[in-house]
Design a protein around this motif. Structure first.
Motif, PDB file in Angstrom:
ATOM      1  N   VAL A  44     -87.299  23.683 -14.105  1.00 53.92           N
ATOM      2  CA  VAL A  44     -89.002  23.537 -14.773  1.00 53.92           C
ATOM      3  C   VAL A  44     -88.913  23.090 -16.160  1.00 53.92           C
ATOM      4  O   VAL A  44     -89.522  22.216 -16.453  1.00 53.92           O
ATOM      5  CB  VAL A  44     -89.799  24.734 -14.231  1.00 53.92           C
ATOM      6  N   ALA A  45     -88.174  24.013 -16.709  1.00 50.29           N
ATOM      7  CA  ALA A  45     -88.152  23.417 -18.184  1.00 50.29           C
ATOM      8  C   ALA A  45     -87.616  22.112 -18.500  1.00 50.29           C
ATOM      9  O   ALA A  45     -88.112  21.270 -19.365  1.00 50.29           O
ATOM     10  CB  ALA A  45     -87.127  24.505 -19.167  1.00 50.29           C
ATOM     11  N   GLN A  47     -87.608  19.455 -16.430  1.00 49.85           N
ATOM     12  CA  GLN A  47     -88.817  18.528 -15.712  1.00 49.85           C
ATOM     13  C   GLN A  47     -89.971  18.518 -16.596  1.00 49.85           C
ATOM     14  O   GLN A  47     -90.450  17.350 -16.913  1.00 49.85           O
ATOM     15  CB  GLN A  47     -89.335  19.026 -14.449  1.00 49.85           C
ATOM     16  N   ASP A  48     -90.367  19.520 -17.455  1.00 47.87           N
ATOM     17  CA  ASP A  48     -91.287  19.659 -18.281  1.00 47.87           C
ATOM     18  C   ASP A  48     -90.974  18.779 -19.663  1.00 47.87           C
ATOM     19  O   ASP A  48     -91.605  17.749 -20.112  1.00 47.87           O
ATOM     20  CB  ASP A  48     -91.773  20.907 -19.048  1.00 47.87           C
ATOM     21  N   SER A  51     -90.762  14.754 -18.138  1.00 47.01           N
ATOM     22  CA  SER A  51     -91.728  14.307 -17.575  1.00 47.01           C
ATOM     23  C   SER A  51     -92.791  13.518 -18.558  1.00 47.01           C
ATOM     24  O   SER A  51     -92.875  13.994 -19.762  1.00 47.01           O
ATOM     25  CB  SER A  51     -92.398  15.421 -16.918  1.00 47.01           C
TER      26      SER A  51
END
Length: 114
Positions: A44-45, A47-48, A51
């Motif tokens: 998640v980190a 991807q953030d 992104s």
């Protein structure tokens, strides 16, 4: 001097007690769950960090975040958006001149549209 020594010992004991409690809490969670949670958090980190919203990003941000997108293609994305409105789907980026399905697939996980 004795007060300082006692204070130091108290602090040391407090740190050790906290460490022991923390270790016991970690041990009570199965290792499979511990590894999965860390991996999911890392994903998640990452991807953030990688992104980019193609409806709001500048050409420089697009160039920095997208694979295979240089200055010209990044500017083409911005110009397309300015001329045609916001992107409604990730796939719509292939309507930009010079961006095909291969580039889309390299970047699918990085592109946001909202």
């Amino acid at each position: 001097m004795k007060i300082l020594k006692n204070l130091g010992i108290s602090v040391l004991l407090g740190v050790l007690a906290t460490s022991v409690v923390a270790k016991e809490n970690v041990k009570s969670v199965p290792k499979e769950v511990q590894k999965t949670e860390v991996t999911e958090q890392q994903q998640v980190a990452l991807q953030d960090l990688n992104s980019v919203n193609i409806n709001t990003a500048t050409a420089a941000e697009l160039k920095d975040k997208l694979v295979g997108i240089g200055t010209k293609k990044a500017q083409a994305i911005v110009e397309y958006r300015e001329n045609n409105g916001t992107f409604l789907s990730v796939e719509q980026i292939t309507e930009v001149s010079g961006i095909g399905k291969a580039t889309l697939e390299k970047n699918r996980e990085r592109i946001l549209v909202n």
